[in-house]
Design an enzyme around this catalytic site. Structure first.
Site, PDB file in Angstrom:
ATOM      1  N   TYR A  47       9.695   0.410   0.988  1.00 38.16           N
ATOM      2  CA  TYR A  47       9.963   0.050   2.379  1.00 38.16           C
ATOM      3  C   TYR A  47       8.779   0.469   3.238  1.00 38.16           C
ATOM      4  O   TYR A  47       8.277   1.587   3.111  1.00 38.16           O
ATOM      5  CB  TYR A  47      11.231   0.761   2.875  1.00 38.16           C
ATOM      6  CG  TYR A  47      11.591   0.458   4.319  1.00 38.16           C
ATOM      7  CD1 TYR A  47      11.963  -0.826   4.704  1.00 38.16           C
ATOM      8  CD2 TYR A  47      11.559   1.460   5.281  1.00 38.16           C
ATOM      9  CE1 TYR A  47      12.295  -1.104   6.038  1.00 38.16           C
ATOM     10  CE2 TYR A  47      11.903   1.189   6.610  1.00 38.16           C
ATOM     11  CZ  TYR A  47      12.263  -0.091   6.976  1.00 38.16           C
ATOM     12  OH  TYR A  47      12.600  -0.368   8.285  1.00 38.16           O
ATOM     13  N   ASP A  94       1.221   4.396   2.225  1.00 36.45           N
ATOM     14  CA  ASP A  94       2.205   4.564   3.291  1.00 36.45           C
ATOM     15  C   ASP A  94       2.820   5.944   3.103  1.00 36.45           C
ATOM     16  O   ASP A  94       3.687   6.161   2.258  1.00 36.45           O
ATOM     17  CB  ASP A  94       3.272   3.465   3.220  1.00 36.45           C
ATOM     18  CG  ASP A  94       4.306   3.618   4.328  1.00 36.45           C
ATOM     19  OD1 ASP A  94       4.300   4.654   5.014  1.00 36.45           O
ATOM     20  OD2 ASP A  94       5.131   2.699   4.489  1.00 36.45           O
ATOM     21  N   LYS A 108       7.634   9.814  10.900  1.00 29.24           N
ATOM     22  CA  LYS A 108       8.579  10.896  10.579  1.00 29.24           C
ATOM     23  C   LYS A 108       8.010  12.297  10.864  1.00 29.24           C
ATOM     24  O   LYS A 108       7.948  12.672  12.020  1.00 29.24           O
ATOM     25  CB  LYS A 108       9.091  10.718   9.148  1.00 29.24           C
ATOM     26  CG  LYS A 108       9.806   9.354   9.048  1.00 29.24           C
ATOM     27  CD  LYS A 108      10.565   9.072   7.801  1.00 29.24           C
ATOM     28  CE  LYS A 108      11.318   7.747   7.992  1.00 29.24           C
ATOM     29  NZ  LYS A 108      11.050   6.705   7.034  1.00 29.24           N
TER      30      LYS A 108
HETATM   31  C1  LIG Z   1      10.790   5.196   7.515  1.00 31.48           C
HETATM   32  C2  LIG Z   1       9.649   4.483   6.874  1.00 31.48           C
HETATM   33  C3  LIG Z   1       8.870   3.534   7.554  1.00 31.48           C
HETATM   34  C4  LIG Z   1       9.247   3.050   8.926  1.00 31.48           C
HETATM   35  O1  LIG Z   1       9.156   4.033   9.887  1.00 31.48           O
HETATM   36  P1  LIG Z   1       9.995   3.849  11.264  1.00 31.48           P
HETATM   37  O2  LIG Z   1       9.554   5.016  12.090  1.00 31.48           O
HETATM   38  O3  LIG Z   1      11.428   3.863  10.877  1.00 31.48           O
HETATM   39  O4  LIG Z   1       9.582   2.553  11.847  1.00 31.48           O
HETATM   40  C5  LIG Z   1       7.747   3.024   6.942  1.00 31.48           C
HETATM   41  N1  LIG Z   1       7.407   3.417   5.703  1.00 31.48           N
HETATM   42  C6  LIG Z   1       8.120   4.310   5.004  1.00 31.48           C
HETATM   43  C7  LIG Z   1       7.662   4.721   3.652  1.00 31.48           C
HETATM   44  C8  LIG Z   1       9.285   4.847   5.547  1.00 31.48           C
HETATM   45  O5  LIG Z   1      10.036   5.689   4.831  1.00 31.48           O
END
Ligand SMILES: *Cc1c(COP(=O)(O)O)cnc(C)c1O
Length: 433
Positions: free
Chosen positions: A148, A243, A271
């Site tokens: 994701y 990411d 995060k």
């Molecule tokens: C949570 C998440 C996102 C998206 O971040 P948001 O602040 O919710 O937009 C992107 N990449 C990874 C790996 C994530 O866990």
């Protein structure tokens, strides 16, 4: 099973919420659709504990889905926020805290010279992808099934967790045009990546990966996988994007690049970087990042980006982590202890289970087969997960309401807290038989 009638306040709020918010929530996984029942509405958090509107207390293993690595309401972080707040909430002009944050990131994260702050992980990824396309002049991307990367159009292909538990891996409203340049490979399978490079020679701008896949549960990279991606990107003139929205400052202060010893060209954060405030960032070496506006032709902007109050929270949390390297040993040891206790309990009660763990991230899957990919994760028995989830919630253990999310072990969890959760897990597993 948990008795929902004992949470009348949350139930009433959820009723009201569903009238005015789609599904009663502002982000889908919170709605408890994957597990059923009414989500507790939370009112307060302290350390590793949260309280709901009905006054129930829970031992929290979500930590706002990762950001609160120090726990809720850390006094120093709150004080930093209060101090920043007294000077005003936003200026939309340069402020010192943005410089401090960028300097701190360049110091603690390997291979980055420059940073651009944004407001979410989604935005960070969307922008990093634009940079990769802008500097390479190529259009295609390789991502991994089950990873994701936020909800931007190009990333909602094979997107794991939230999208997965909804049973809609692709979203309505994403045009074929926006999705067609996103190629899907299999996690931990380098041959699937090289096949895509071969079939799309000279067209792939970047490979984007969660260095530890943490939106299909937790799937660590196998030996040589990330190194192999580095090699494939180099041979094909593509950029490698890590990411690190979950892994950043969680595997260690230097994130996955330091943890696995593999260099990425661009990294994205979210995060933890905001300490609980809405913050994201993307970063890389000078030659790439200087292509971003106003010094380069790749446009990206944000009215509230680098917000002083948000920067204060993030900087404060990162500085605390920086001065306590032992925290990373503590959370990894606690996660490893918990994983082992879960395995023992599952075996004792004859429940097929695989527990994956990497650093402070872990995930129990209800399956006999080791989970090393998205297909493996999908083999987990979701009915069992649902039952386990509610058994745990009923015992005051707050887990993410989906099989495909990580259990987050944080600095605020003492060994005694971990043991409490393990004892609850054993009782919960016993109740499933
Ligand atoms: C949570 C998440 C996102 C998206 O971040 P948001 O602040 O919710 O937009 C992107 N990449 C990874 C790996 C994530 O866990």
């Amino acid at each position: 099973m948990f008795d929902h009638t004992t949470r009348p306040e949350s139930a009433a709020l959820f009723e009201r919420a569903q009238r005015v918010l789609p599904g009663g929530v502002n982000s889908p996984v919170r709605a408890f659709r994957a597990v059923g029942g009414i989500p507790p509405f939370l009112v307060r958090g302290e350390g590793c504990r949260v309280w709901d509107a009905d006054g129930r207390e829970y031992l929290d293993f979500v930590g706002s889905w990762g950001p609160l690595i120090l726990g809720h309401s850390h006094p120093e972080v709150l004080e930093a926020v209060a101090e920043a707040m007294r000077d005003g909430l936003s200026f939309g002009a340069p402020t010192a805290r943005e410089v401090e944050m960028a300097e701190l990131l360049a110091e603690i994260v390997p291979h980055i010279d420059m940073v651009r702050m944004v407001n979410s992980g989604t935005e960070a990824v969307m922008s990093a992808v634009r940079v990769a396309r802008g500097v390479t002049g190529r259009g295609k991307l390789i991502k991994f099934d089950g990873c994701y990367h936020g909800h931007s159009d190009a990333m909602l292909v094979g997107a794991g967790s939230g999208a997965l538990t909804q049973g809609v891996p692709d979203s309505a409203g994403v045009t074929a045009g926006a999705a067609q340049d996103t190629l899907l490979a299999k996690y931990n399978d380098l041959s699937s990546v090289s096949a895509l490079f071969d079939a799309n020679r000279g067209q792939v701008a970047a490979v984007i990966v969660e260095p530890v896949a943490a939106n299909m549960g937790v799937v660590p990279p196998e030996e040589g996988f990330l190194q192999g991606l580095r090699g494939l990107c180099d041979r094909n003139g593509a950029l490698l994007i890590f990411d690190e929205v979950i892994t950043g400052f969680r595997l260690g202060l230097g994130g996955a690049q330091a943890f696995f010893g593999v260099r990425a060209d661009l990294v994205t954060f979210g995060k933890i970087i905001g300490g609980g405030m809405p913050v994201g960032a993307y970063a890389g070496r000078r030659e790439l990042m200087s292509q971003v506006a106003p010094t380069g032709p790749i446009y990206q902007a944000g009215t509230l980006s680098g917000n002083p109050v948000a920067m204060a929270a993030g900087i404060s949390q990162l500085r605390i982590l920086h001065s306590h390297p032992e925290y990373y040993t503590q959370i990894a040891e606690n996660a490893s202890f918990m994983a082992e206790k879960l395995r023992e309990a599952a075996q004792k009660h004859g429940i097929p289970m695989q527990v994956n763990q990497c650093g402070a991230l872990l995930c129990p899957y209800f399956t006999e087969t080791p989970v090393r990919s998205f297909d493996g994760a999908k083999a987990s028995d979701l009915n069992r997960f649902r039952a386990y989830f509610h058994e745990m919630l009923g015992r005051g253990i707050y887990l993410a309401p989906s099989q495909y999310e990580a259990v987050f072990v944080n600095v605020s969890h003492s060994r005694a807290d971990i043991e409490t959760a393990c004892a609850a897990a054993e009782e919960s597993l016993a109740a499933l038989t």
